[in-house]
Write a protein that holds these residues in place. Structure first.
Motif, PDB file in Angstrom:
ATOM      1  N   PHE A  75       0.828  -1.184   0.000  1.00 38.38           N
ATOM      2  CA  PHE A  75       0.000   0.000   0.000  1.00 38.38           C
ATOM      3  C   PHE A  75       0.872   1.246   0.000  1.00 38.38           C
ATOM      4  O   PHE A  75       2.069   1.203   0.252  1.00 38.38           O
ATOM      5  CB  PHE A  75      -0.910   0.016   1.220  1.00 38.38           C
ATOM      6  CG  PHE A  75      -1.913  -1.106   1.245  1.00 38.38           C
ATOM      7  CD1 PHE A  75      -3.141  -0.963   0.627  1.00 38.38           C
ATOM      8  CD2 PHE A  75      -1.617  -2.307   1.856  1.00 38.38           C
ATOM      9  CE1 PHE A  75      -4.061  -1.994   0.638  1.00 38.38           C
ATOM     10  CE2 PHE A  75      -2.532  -3.336   1.875  1.00 38.38           C
ATOM     11  CZ  PHE A  75      -3.762  -3.180   1.262  1.00 38.38           C
ATOM     12  N   THR A  78      -1.761   7.221   3.437  1.00 31.53           N
ATOM     13  CA  THR A  78      -3.117   7.497   3.879  1.00 31.53           C
ATOM     14  C   THR A  78      -3.603   8.799   3.250  1.00 31.53           C
ATOM     15  O   THR A  78      -2.867   9.776   3.163  1.00 31.53           O
ATOM     16  CB  THR A  78      -3.156   7.614   5.404  1.00 31.53           C
ATOM     17  OG1 THR A  78      -2.738   6.378   5.978  1.00 31.53           O
ATOM     18  CG2 THR A  78      -4.547   7.951   5.903  1.00 31.53           C
ATOM     19  N   ALA A  89      -7.662   1.669  -1.034  1.00 30.63           N
ATOM     20  CA  ALA A  89      -7.911   0.617  -0.055  1.00 30.63           C
ATOM     21  C   ALA A  89      -8.602   1.234   1.151  1.00 30.63           C
ATOM     22  O   ALA A  89      -8.083   2.172   1.764  1.00 30.63           O
ATOM     23  CB  ALA A  89      -6.605  -0.047   0.365  1.00 30.63           C
ATOM     24  N   MET A  91      -9.531   0.806   4.856  1.00 32.06           N
ATOM     25  CA  MET A  91      -9.016   0.030   5.974  1.00 32.06           C
ATOM     26  C   MET A  91      -9.954   0.167   7.170  1.00 32.06           C
ATOM     27  O   MET A  91     -10.527   1.240   7.413  1.00 32.06           O
ATOM     28  CB  MET A  91      -7.612   0.516   6.361  1.00 32.06           C
ATOM     29  CG  MET A  91      -6.650   0.647   5.185  1.00 32.06           C
ATOM     30  SD  MET A  91      -6.376  -0.901   4.311  1.00 32.06           S
ATOM     31  CE  MET A  91      -5.505  -1.824   5.596  1.00 32.06           C
ATOM     32  N   ASN A 118     -10.540  -6.580   7.170  1.00 38.36           N
ATOM     33  CA  ASN A 118      -9.859  -5.329   7.478  1.00 38.36           C
ATOM     34  C   ASN A 118      -9.605  -4.413   6.281  1.00 38.36           C
ATOM     35  O   ASN A 118      -9.029  -3.336   6.453  1.00 38.36           O
ATOM     36  CB  ASN A 118      -8.509  -5.629   8.157  1.00 38.36           C
ATOM     37  CG  ASN A 118      -8.683  -6.427   9.431  1.00 38.36           C
ATOM     38  OD1 ASN A 118      -8.289  -7.583   9.497  1.00 38.36           O
ATOM     39  ND2 ASN A 118      -9.298  -5.823  10.442  1.00 38.36           N
ATOM     40  N   SER A 119     -10.029  -4.838   5.080  1.00 36.92           N
ATOM     41  CA  SER A 119      -9.765  -3.967   3.928  1.00 36.92           C
ATOM     42  C   SER A 119     -10.716  -4.265   2.774  1.00 36.92           C
ATOM     43  O   SER A 119     -11.228  -5.376   2.635  1.00 36.92           O
ATOM     44  CB  SER A 119      -8.315  -4.118   3.452  1.00 36.92           C
ATOM     45  OG  SER A 119      -8.111  -5.401   2.890  1.00 36.92           O
TER      46      SER A 119
END
Length: 389
Positions: A75, A78, A89, A91, A118-119
């Motif tokens: 990844f 953020t 993605a 999260m 979780n994703s």
């Protein structure tokens, strides 16, 4: 006999119970998602350098196979905003039973194979709304609830579909049409800023042509970035850019008949200009159209740039656009035209209305630039970007 039947019946019921429990357990094990409500903790971009790893899980049920899940293993950073058609993605927690993902209320397609607890790997739909008045929310809906997350859709880059007129002189108004002009901060003709007129809309901008523009691409800058027009603003008919137009012949006298059309310095724009060395007084640079009839009826002026070489400061040249008028007679004679004063060491940009040439020509046959100072020693001028608007 009856006792034996009862025992068999009890065994069958126990077996049915066990099988039912096993099936229910398997179903629960194979349902993505936990019993908790979903939570989004952040959104991350998916690195363009990231790789996907194929993980194959084989579960054999009556000879059938369930296989092939894809896991994202790398990844990037953020983010709190995203672009249309961008890959991201999501999260968080308890995302496995996701049934819907929405960006500002618009549902986005997602591949269930790219969903884990979780994703969620997802692409923002191209029709997701953006701009003022939007809730700026990313929503994930699962079987156990939904979660709203603050997330802004970025303004897409502007798109220039057309501009009119396609050519014009300094100060004239050009209307640019396209999409996503919201919040436009600048319009330039190549690197020269243009004045924006009035209040632009999301689909239209009006600007004034800056001084000194002969030919240029139009650039529009918005919060979504800077976009360049596909075609360039400039001439309705181009005679010389970096090369003489096809079908034109070269004449001239007293040195003006041997111009260098591939001169590389000085150049007004592009890579080449025309170097003309006059060897005697009243010499002339002359080019003519031999490639067919070129109408001037839809054109208003001739544009060109002239650079004075050493010793030419204050010298005079005469620009002549030659061809028949509406009655078929030669519009100007050899002694008519527009006189221009040269400036040594700099370019002079000229926009000369066709009405300045006496009787207005309606067909283009020749273009002449004649030396008028009667010099006896060689002098050189440079010519670039000849055309009609």
């Amino acid at each position: 006999m009856k006792k034996h039947s009862l025992i068999q019946t009890i065994k069958i019921l126990i077996l049915v119970f066990l099988v039912t429990s096993l099936i229910t357990s398997c179903k629960k094990d194979n349902d993505n998602g936990s019993s908790g409500a979903p939570v989004i903790t952040r959104v991350r971009t998916v690195s363009k350098d990231s790789t996907f790893k194929n993980i194959t899980t084989r579960i054999t049920l009556d000879s059938s196979t369930i296989a092939d899940k894809v896991k994202q293993v790398a990844f990037d950073s953020t983010v709190t905003s995203g672009r249309l058609n961008g890959l991201y993605a999501i999260m968080g927690e308890n995302l496995g039973s996701t049934t819907q993902v929405l960006f500002n209320g618009v549902s986005a397609y997602f591949n269930p194979a790219l969903v884990t607890e979780n994703s969620i790997i997802i692409t923002i739909p191209t029709n997701a709304p953006w701009g003022s008045g939007q809730p700026n929310k990313l929503t994930v809906v699962t079987r156990n609830g939904q979660f709203n997350f603050d997330f802004v859709i970025q303004q897409p880059a502007a798109s220039i579909t057309s501009f009119t007129p396609v050519a014009g002189g300094a100060g004239e108004t050009v209307t640019i049409t396209g999409t996503n002009f919201n919040g436009v901060t600048a319009v330039t003709f190549d690197n020269t800023p243009a004045t924006i007129i009035g209040t632009p809309s999301a689909t239209q901008i009006q600007v004034r042509v800056p001084n000194g523009i002969v030919q240029a691409f139009i650039y529009v800058t918005t919060p979504g970035g800077t976009t360049r027009s596909v075609g360039s603003f400039g001439f309705r008919y181009l005679v010389y850019d970096d090369a003489l137009a096809k079908g034109w012949w070269v004449g001239g006298w007293n040195g003006g008949d041997k111009p260098n059309f591939s001169n590389t310095s000085p150049v007004k724009r592009g890579t080449n200009s025309i170097a003309v060395t006059y060897l005697g007084g009243y010499a002339g640079f002359q080019i003519g159209n031999g490639g067919g009839t070129i109408s001037l009826s839809d054109k208003s002026a001739v544009k060109l740039s002239i650079y004075g070489g050493p010793g030419t400061d204050g010298r005079l040249v005469r620009v002549m656009v030659m061809g028949p008028d509406k009655d078929g007679k030669q519009a100007i004679t050899d002694n008519e035209g527009v006189v221009v004063t040269l400036k040594a060491g700099q370019w002079t940009d000229l926009t000369i209305p066709l009405s300045s040439f006496g009787t207005r020509p309606v067909i283009l046959e020749q273009l002449r630039i004649q030396e008028l100072s009667g010099i006896s020693s060689p002098e050189t001028i440079y010519i670039d970007d000849i055309g009609f608007i």
